[in-house]
Design an enzyme around this catalytic site. Structure first.
Site, PDB file in Angstrom:
ATOM      1  N   ARG A   1     -11.590   6.556   5.251  1.00  0.00           N
ATOM      2  CA  ARG A   1     -11.482   5.594   6.355  1.00  0.00           C
ATOM      3  C   ARG A   1     -12.194   6.076   7.619  1.00  0.00           C
ATOM      4  NH1 ARG A   1      -5.316   3.311   5.537  1.00  0.00           N
ATOM      5  NH2 ARG A   1      -5.928   1.523   4.278  1.00  0.00           N
TER       6      ARG A   1
ATOM      7  N   LYS B   1       3.636  -3.256  -7.258  1.00  0.00           N
ATOM      8  CA  LYS B   1       4.263  -4.117  -6.238  1.00  0.00           C
ATOM      9  C   LYS B   1       4.262  -5.589  -6.673  1.00  0.00           C
ATOM     10  CE  LYS B   1       2.518  -1.110  -2.559  1.00  0.00           C
ATOM     11  NZ  LYS B   1       1.400  -1.002  -1.636  1.00  0.00           N
TER      12      LYS B   1
ATOM     13  N   GLY C   1      -5.100   1.002  -2.026  1.00  0.00           N
ATOM     14  CA  GLY C   1      -5.178   2.449  -1.888  1.00  0.00           C
ATOM     15  C   GLY C   1      -5.188   3.174  -3.226  1.00  0.00           C
TER      16      GLY C   1
ATOM     17  N   GLY D   1      -3.352  -3.845   1.634  1.00  0.00           N
ATOM     18  CA  GLY D   1      -2.605  -5.036   2.042  1.00  0.00           C
ATOM     19  C   GLY D   1      -3.516  -6.084   2.661  1.00  0.00           C
TER      20      GLY D   1
HETATM   21  N1  LIG Z   1       3.527   0.644 -16.054  1.00  0.00           N
HETATM   22  C1  LIG Z   1       3.862   1.143 -14.877  1.00  0.00           C
HETATM   23  N2  LIG Z   1       5.133   1.441 -14.593  1.00  0.00           N
HETATM   24  C2  LIG Z   1       5.486   1.940 -13.390  1.00  0.00           C
HETATM   25  N3  LIG Z   1       4.615   2.184 -12.395  1.00  0.00           N
HETATM   26  C3  LIG Z   1       3.341   1.896 -12.610  1.00  0.00           C
HETATM   27  C4  LIG Z   1       2.901   1.362 -13.842  1.00  0.00           C
HETATM   28  N4  LIG Z   1       1.565   1.182 -13.758  1.00  0.00           N
HETATM   29  C5  LIG Z   1       1.182   1.586 -12.545  1.00  0.00           C
HETATM   30  N5  LIG Z   1       2.236   2.027 -11.824  1.00  0.00           N
HETATM   31  C6  LIG Z   1       2.227   2.629 -10.481  1.00  0.00           C
HETATM   32  O1  LIG Z   1       1.807   1.696  -9.539  1.00  0.00           O
HETATM   33  C7  LIG Z   1       1.405   2.428  -8.372  1.00  0.00           C
HETATM   34  C8  LIG Z   1       0.354   1.680  -7.627  1.00  0.00           C
HETATM   35  O2  LIG Z   1       0.820   0.384  -7.333  1.00  0.00           O
HETATM   36  P1  LIG Z   1       0.350  -0.437  -6.065  1.00  0.00           P
HETATM   37  O3  LIG Z   1       0.787   0.265  -4.832  1.00  0.00           O
HETATM   38  O4  LIG Z   1       0.822  -1.830  -6.304  1.00  0.00           O
HETATM   39  O5  LIG Z   1      -1.251  -0.370  -6.186  1.00  0.00           O
HETATM   40  P2  LIG Z   1      -2.376  -0.382  -5.042  1.00  0.00           P
HETATM   41  O6  LIG Z   1      -2.060   0.718  -4.047  1.00  0.00           O
HETATM   42  O7  LIG Z   1      -3.666  -0.121  -5.757  1.00  0.00           O
HETATM   43  O8  LIG Z   1      -2.294  -1.743  -4.433  1.00  0.00           O
HETATM   44  C9  LIG Z   1       0.917   3.755  -8.862  1.00  0.00           C
HETATM   45  O9  LIG Z   1       1.617   4.768  -8.209  1.00  0.00           O
HETATM   46  C10 LIG Z   1       1.210   3.737 -10.361  1.00  0.00           C
HETATM   47  O10 LIG Z   1       1.775   4.945 -10.827  1.00  0.00           O
HETATM   48  O1  LIG Z   2      -2.848   1.903   5.021  1.00  0.00           O
HETATM   49  C1  LIG Z   2      -2.744   0.718   5.339  1.00  0.00           C
HETATM   50  O2  LIG Z   2      -2.364  -0.250   4.465  1.00  0.00           O
HETATM   51  P1  LIG Z   2      -2.739  -0.250   2.869  1.00  0.00           P
HETATM   52  O3  LIG Z   2      -2.086   0.968   2.233  1.00  0.00           O
HETATM   53  O4  LIG Z   2      -2.142  -1.540   2.362  1.00  0.00           O
HETATM   54  O5  LIG Z   2      -4.246  -0.224   2.776  1.00  0.00           O
HETATM   55  C2  LIG Z   2      -3.077   0.241   6.730  1.00  0.00           C
HETATM   56  O6  LIG Z   2      -3.436   1.329   7.569  1.00  0.00           O
HETATM   57  C3  LIG Z   2      -1.898  -0.521   7.314  1.00  0.00           C
HETATM   58  O7  LIG Z   2      -0.785   0.325   7.428  1.00  0.00           O
HETATM   59  P2  LIG Z   2       0.688  -0.299   7.439  1.00  0.00           P
HETATM   60  O8  LIG Z   2       0.942  -0.894   6.055  1.00  0.00           O
HETATM   61  O9  LIG Z   2       1.611   0.853   7.783  1.00  0.00           O
HETATM   62  O10 LIG Z   2       0.703  -1.370   8.517  1.00  0.00           O
END
Ligand SMILES: Nc1ncnc2c1ncn2[C@@H]1O[C@H](COP(=O)(O)OP(=O)(O)O)[C@@H](O)[C@H]1O
Ligand SMILES: O=C(OP(=O)(O)O)[C@H](O)COP(=O)(O)O
Length: 394
Positions: A36, A197, A351, A374
């Protein structure tokens, strides 16, 4: 984009309050992923070259309105200074008399980083008084924080009501790439949605069904869809109250002629961890005490084929628990397929997907890696981003 950018205004000699997203991972006081920071360099360099006095502001983490020592931006200033090859001063506050005095001493081309804006309760509340205090520091507002553009906070939205407000180059690029991808997509257009999520992403799926030719579901959120088709999913991730919604999306996909892909086989584990016993089973055969933690080899092949035959792919969320090697194959296969598909425009958002692509050393093979998780999701959902809406129209 219909918003003014930093290139549409004269910045020479001006004090520019530039909101960036320096919310970077840190460990033991060191920046561990500088993606970033690097992504913000074009705007910062443009401003310094044009003779602006660059006042940078960012949040880091979620300190909840108070100063937290580990969330000071001091290590970020140090790393930024190294990357820019010039001195970057850092203040211990984000507004007020001491900050104003520091800005008084700035010359054209100088760069200053303010303290974490989330040390103040007014930031996340979008307090107009705090927004005014930020605005008093500068003549122009530049928002380059795409990753925080979905937040209506004092430094992302409020301040734009008190100063001429334009986008930075990263913000412009992100909106252009994602906007083009969604408004006039090259076809076949495929979206891959994974991760954990379910709540955050289910809305995106509905919106994407209006736009894509293929929708691929993987990761933890797949199992709510699998369950909605009447299969048992053992201990796999489930969002009980979204089962009906998931079912309705599968029906909607059929009506719209969208190819909807779910795992046909999975890697299941009897425990969550590297020590777990694992096996590959067909999707309708997940044992009651086991948990599906990755897509299986047949699914990988199917997904690979779809990717190879697509012209545009957007990918958000890993296919499995890729942090553990045992469950990384599905995510790796998708990343590799995208890397190999040289005619396919690939947009990575989120992320964890970005981290996965880095982990497999394939980041430079992707067409665009978004700095916002997000933010890119909300944009894809068709939601307006408050940090963008507040900027001056062209
Ligand atoms: N089948 C699964 N069961 C539980 N957790 C999972 C599974 N597949 C992926 N994950 C978890 O999902 C997490 C990422 O999810 P998310 O935050 O929604 O993705 P992103 O950050 O790419 O948007 C990872 O830490 C991964 O370990
Ligand atoms: O890391 C961020 O969001 P992201 O993990 O959804 O990309 C941004 O810096 C926003 O942070 P926030 O979700 O604490 O408002």
């Amino acid at each position: 984009m219909n918003k003014q950018s930093v290139k549409d205004v004269d910045v020479k000699g001006k004090r520019v309050f530039c909101r960036v997203d320096f919310n970077v991972p840190m460990k033991d006081g060191q920046v561990t992923d500088e993606t970033r920071i690097r992504a913000a360099l074009p705007t910062i360099q443009y401003l310094t070259e044009q003779g602006a006095k660059v006042i940078l502001a960012s949040h880091l983490g979620r300190p909840k309105g108070q100063a937290v020592e580990e969330l000071r931006l001091t290590p970020v200033a140090k790393r930024l200074s190294e990357l820019l090859g010039k001195d970057v001063k850092k203040t211990d506050e984000a507004y007020g008399e001491a900050v104003k005095a520091e800005i008084e001493t700035m010359n054209e081309g100088d760069v200053l980083l303010l303290e974490n804006v989330r040390f103040y309760a007014g930031e996340e509340k979008n307090d107009p008084e705090l927004a005014k205090s930020f605005a008093e520091l500068a003549d122009l507002y530049v928002n380059d924080a795409f990753g925080a553009a979905h937040r209506a906070h004092a430094s992302t939205e409020g301040i734009a009501h008190h100063l001429p407000a334009v986008s930075g180059l990263l913000m412009e690029k992100e909106l252009d790439v994602l906007g083009k991808a969604l408004s006039d997509p090259e076809r076949p257009f495929t979206a891959i949605i994974g991760g954990a999520k379910v709540k955050d992403k289910i809305g995106v799926i509905e919106n994407l069904l209006e736009k894509v030719d293929n929708l691929i579901i993987g990761g933890g959120l797949a199992y709510t869809f699998v369950k909605s088709q009447g299969h048992e999913i053992g201990k796999s991730l489930l969002e009980e109250d979204k089962i009906d919604l998931a079912k309705s999306y599968i029906e909607k996909a059929k009506e719209k002629g969208v190819n909807f892909y779910m795992p046909v086989d999975v890697v299941v584990a009897d425990d969550f961890g590297e020590q777990a016993n694992t096996k590959v089973v067909a999707i309708e055969e997940i044992p009651a005490d086991w948990e599906a933690l990755d897509i299986g080899p047949k699914t990988r092949e199917i997904y690979k084929d779809v990717i190879q035959n697509s012209k545009l792919v957007i990918w958000n969320g890993p296919m499995g628990v890729f942090e553990l090697d045992k469950f990384a194959q599905g995510t790796k296969a998708v990343a590799q397929a995208l890397a190999d598909a040289s005619d396919t425009y690939s947009v990575i958002g989120g992320g964890d997907s970005a981290a996965a692509v880095e982990k497999f050393d394939l980041a430079d093979k992707m067409s665009h890696i978004s700095t916002g998780g997000g933010a890119s999701l909300e944009f894809m959902e068709g939601k307006a981003l408050p940090g963008v809406v507040a900027l001056n129209d062209k």
